[in-house]
Scaffold this motif. Structure first.
Motif, PDB file in Angstrom:
ATOM      1  N   ASP A 202       2.850 -10.853  11.466  1.00 42.44           N
ATOM      2  CA  ASP A 202       1.903 -11.109  12.655  1.00 42.44           C
ATOM      3  C   ASP A 202       1.446 -12.435  13.132  1.00 42.44           C
ATOM      4  O   ASP A 202       1.047 -12.573  14.253  1.00 42.44           O
ATOM      5  N   TYR A 203       1.279 -13.464  12.008  1.00 46.85           N
ATOM      6  CA  TYR A 203       0.796 -14.458  12.455  1.00 46.85           C
ATOM      7  C   TYR A 203       0.822 -15.341  11.125  1.00 46.85           C
ATOM      8  O   TYR A 203       0.932 -14.966   9.946  1.00 46.85           O
TER       9      TYR A 203
ATOM     10  N   ILE B 291      -3.047  -7.349  -3.240  1.00 48.07           N
ATOM     11  CA  ILE B 291      -1.837  -7.210  -2.516  1.00 48.07           C
ATOM     12  C   ILE B 291      -0.543  -7.175  -3.317  1.00 48.07           C
ATOM     13  O   ILE B 291       0.611  -7.099  -2.762  1.00 48.07           O
TER      14      ILE B 291
ATOM     15  N   ARG C  91       2.057  -7.065   8.695  1.00 47.00           N
ATOM     16  CA  ARG C  91       1.748  -5.317   8.871  1.00 47.00           C
ATOM     17  C   ARG C  91       2.720  -4.677   8.613  1.00 47.00           C
ATOM     18  O   ARG C  91       3.723  -4.968   9.176  1.00 47.00           O
TER      19      ARG C  91
ATOM     20  N   ARG D 292       0.918  -1.413   0.070  1.00 49.19           N
ATOM     21  CA  ARG D 292       0.076   0.091  -0.025  1.00 49.19           C
ATOM     22  C   ARG D 292       0.982   1.318  -0.181  1.00 49.19           C
ATOM     23  O   ARG D 292       0.549   2.131  -0.716  1.00 49.19           O
TER      24      ARG D 292
ATOM     25  N   CYS E  39       2.231   2.452   7.507  1.00 52.27           N
ATOM     26  CA  CYS E  39       0.917   2.968   7.155  1.00 52.27           C
ATOM     27  C   CYS E  39      -0.399   1.929   7.872  1.00 52.27           C
ATOM     28  O   CYS E  39      -1.412   2.204   7.385  1.00 52.27           O
ATOM     29  N   CYS E  40       0.099   1.014   8.561  1.00 52.28           N
ATOM     30  CA  CYS E  40      -0.807   0.141   9.498  1.00 52.28           C
ATOM     31  C   CYS E  40      -1.687  -0.570   8.508  1.00 52.28           C
ATOM     32  O   CYS E  40      -2.596  -1.186   8.747  1.00 52.28           O
ATOM     33  N   PHE E  41      -1.232  -1.004   7.182  1.00 47.30           N
ATOM     34  CA  PHE E  41      -1.757  -2.131   6.290  1.00 47.30           C
ATOM     35  C   PHE E  41      -1.512  -3.430   6.720  1.00 47.30           C
ATOM     36  O   PHE E  41      -0.150  -3.605   7.011  1.00 47.30           O
ATOM     37  N   SER E  42      -2.604  -4.158   6.940  1.00 48.02           N
ATOM     38  CA  SER E  42      -2.332  -5.545   7.044  1.00 48.02           C
ATOM     39  C   SER E  42      -2.817  -6.398   6.059  1.00 48.02           C
ATOM     40  O   SER E  42      -3.778  -6.072   5.289  1.00 48.02           O
ATOM     41  N   TRP E  43      -1.983  -7.442   5.447  1.00 49.02           N
ATOM     42  CA  TRP E  43      -2.648  -8.400   4.625  1.00 49.02           C
ATOM     43  C   TRP E  43      -1.981  -9.619   4.851  1.00 49.02           C
ATOM     44  O   TRP E  43      -1.154 -10.077   5.540  1.00 49.02           O
ATOM     45  N   ARG E  44      -2.691 -10.547   4.139  1.00 50.15           N
ATOM     46  CA  ARG E  44      -2.257 -12.030   4.111  1.00 50.15           C
ATOM     47  C   ARG E  44      -1.673 -12.277   2.830  1.00 50.15           C
ATOM     48  O   ARG E  44      -2.037 -11.887   1.734  1.00 50.15           O
TER      49      ARG E  44
ATOM     50  N   ILE F  40       0.340 -13.566   7.721  1.00 51.28           N
ATOM     51  CA  ILE F  40      -0.210 -12.109   7.845  1.00 51.28           C
ATOM     52  C   ILE F  40       0.820 -11.137   8.281  1.00 51.28           C
ATOM     53  O   ILE F  40       1.565 -11.287   9.032  1.00 51.28           O
TER      54      ILE F  40
END
Lengths: 74, 485
Positions: A17-18, A49, A32, A8, A36-41, A30
């Motif tokens: 994160d996981y 993505i 992060r 992003r 910019c605090c975007f999280s994605w898998r 996952i």
């Protein structure tokens, strides 16, 4: 600092994160972006993505955070 | 049959009870075919939403990477599911559901019971260290360009930081939460919402703000906690009164009254003064909210039932579960408020995009009267920001039957007699806005003309209507279904 780049805001250093696992095997992770605090898998479609394939309409400008309004100001 | 349904509705205490009831009625299915979190869960939820009348709740129990975890969507995703929640049979019309809810307004007392923490199902499993929300929540991206993984159907309970012992001033509301790492999330609200008031009070005074996020709740709370009621009124009491049934409460580990039978409760504390980027999020008008800096909460503990069900919602371009969940509770208060002054109002349909379009049926007291009623609707609490397009129809038109509404538009509208009110306040996330927060209002008077207006020469057909015809319609449908079986 990790080399994972945020799709992003194009900044590096994303966190893990996981991890989703099945039978001990990792099936996705996952990430992060601490900028910019975007999280994605990482299993998501490239339209969401992929760097270069994701819509530019939803990019976040990491160099210009002042443009984003702070909610609930006194 | 009807009495059994009503009795069973009143016996619901949890999401599990309701899923069982829905399953017995053919209104819940289990999706055991393996799915990817994205895009499969979204795709299936959207496909189900196409059937606003009959869509089932869907429980996923085989999501890649989430072995042994369950996610439910669409629990309130159809009128048949709402009917069963209210103790009415499948096939109950939207109009009948509207009057079921309007009729319950203020006619029952709350029944609140308290369950000791040690006996509350929600506390069966407890996590106080090594917290990772992803261990418990099989989240997925709701819309493709959301800024992260959202909890879209969380009921958030909190105490007033300046009056923490006051039961009535506890707030329960649905707010969107974005996960911000393993033990944090942001919460989006606005200053006029109860949570917004509490956040600003905490930051003004430096007092802590603790919250409890309830997921997978009594299905009545999700419907009734979304209704704007007074700040000092308890949403639990209101939900209990509207359901005509007891609500079982217990205490969270951080001292907040929570539902004793919820699937998952996340306890958290706001980080005073901190903001991080939140959004976008695909919202109910079918457009994305912007990116903003929102308050962040740190998780202090998680309680959950054994083998919990993570309940979420698909929200985006309509029709979606969001519309069924809040539609009647958007419509009923406007109806009640209009009827205080204008008993000629016979029904209000504000189902569309939280009331961005509303249809009001009214018996004209005199020529032009429907326009007066429309202006009153714009000044109701919800109308001030939301009622953008109003269609006024006669009392003999069912505003919940769009075929009838289109007939009224086709045959009773004179195009030189519509009203546009420019530069009015508007809900900021209306995607048609040139300047968010401002917009134009439209009133279409599709009621009959009365003298002294010229009325023309045509005489209308008056086909048979009323309860007898409604029953015949249902009988034909039942005979048809019976013939298939």
């Amino acid at each position: 600092m990790s080399k994972t780049v945020c799709p992003r805001c194009a900044t590096g250093g994303a966190l893990d994160d996981y991890q989703g696992k099945e039978g001990g095997k990792v099936v996705w992770t996952i990430h992060r972006c601490p900028t910019c605090c975007f999280s994605w898998r990482d299993s998501e479609p490239a339209s969401a993505i992929g760097i270069g394939t994701r819509s530019a309409d939803f990019a976040v400008d990491a160099a210009n955070f002042d443009r984003y309004v702070k909610i609930l100001q006194q | 049959m009807m009495q059994d349904l009503a009795k069973r509705s009143r016996s619901i205490t949890s999401l599990r009870d309701f899923l069982e009831l829905l399953g017995d009625a053919g209104q819940a299915i289990t999706w055991s075919e393996r799915v990817m979190p994205e895009p499969d869960v979204r795709n299936i939820a959207v496909a189900a939403s196409r059937d606003a009348n009959g869509a089932p709740a869907i429980v996923f129990d085989n999501i890649a990477g989430y072995p042994g975890k369950r996610t439910a969507v669409g629990v309130h995703g159809s009128w048949d599911n709402i009917a069963l929640l209210l103790g009415r049979p499948k096939g109950t019309t939207i109009r009948e559901l509207f009057f079921e809810i309007a009729g319950r307004w203020g006619d029952a007392a709350a029944q609140i019971s308290t369950v000791p923490e040690g006996q509350a199902p929600v506390h069966e499993c407890r996590i106080e260290s090594g917290i990772n929300l992803y261990d418990v929540l099989p989240v997925y991206r709701i819309n493709e360009f959301d800024g992260g993984f959202y909890l879209g159907k969380a009921s958030v309970a909190s105490r007033d930081p300046e009056d923490p012992d006051n039961f009535g001033k506890q707030n329960v509301g649905i707010y969107r939460l974005q996960l911000q790492g393993p033990d944090s999330f942001t919460l989006m609200t606005i200053p006029s919402h109860d949570m917004g008031k509490q956040i600003m009070a905490a930051e003004r005074t430096g007092l802590p703000l603790k919250i409890a996020v309830m997921l997978g709740n009594h299905p009545g709370l999700a419907v009734f906690a979304a209704t704007p009621i007074g700040y000092e009124e308890s949403e639990y009491s209101y939900a209990s009164a509207m359901m005509g049934a007891p609500i079982r409460l217990t205490r969270s580990g951080n001292g907040i009254d929570i539902l004793a039978d919820s699937e998952i409760v996340i306890e958290a504390e706001m980080q005073l003064g901190e903001r991080v980027l939140e959004g976008p999020f695909g919202e109910f008008p079918g457009s994305y909210s912007g990116v903003r800096k929102a308050p962040i909460f740190k998780v202090t503990a998680i309680s959950h039932r054994k083998n919990p069900i993570f309940e979420n919602i698909y929200i985006g371009r309509g029709w979606t579960e969001h519309d069924t969940l809040i539609g009647l509770h958007t419509s009923a208060p406007i109806y009640a408020q209009l009827r205080q002054n204008f008993p000629e109002v016979t029904a209000v349909n504000a189902l569309y995009q939280h009331g961005l379009t509303g249809i009001i049926s009214v018996k004209n007291r005199m020529a032009g009267f429907a326009k007066t009623v429309a202006l009153r609707a714009l000044s109701t609490p919800h109308g001030v920001m939301y009622l953008k397009n109003l269609i006024m129809v006669d009392a003999d038109v069912d505003p919940f039957d769009l075929n009838q509404v289109m007939w009224a538009l086709s045959t009773r509208t004179r195009a030189d007699d519509i009203i546009v009110l420019p530069n009015m306040p508007a809900v900021p996330i209306d995607p048609s806005a040139v300047v968010p927060g401002k917009g134009h209002r439209l009133i279409i008077d599709a009621t009959s003309y009365l003298p002294p207006d010229p009325v023309g020469e045509a005489h209308l057909v008056t086909p048979p209507t009323g309860p007898d015809i409604d029953e015949l319609s249902k009988k034909i449908r039942a005979m048809q279904l019976g013939a298939v079986q």
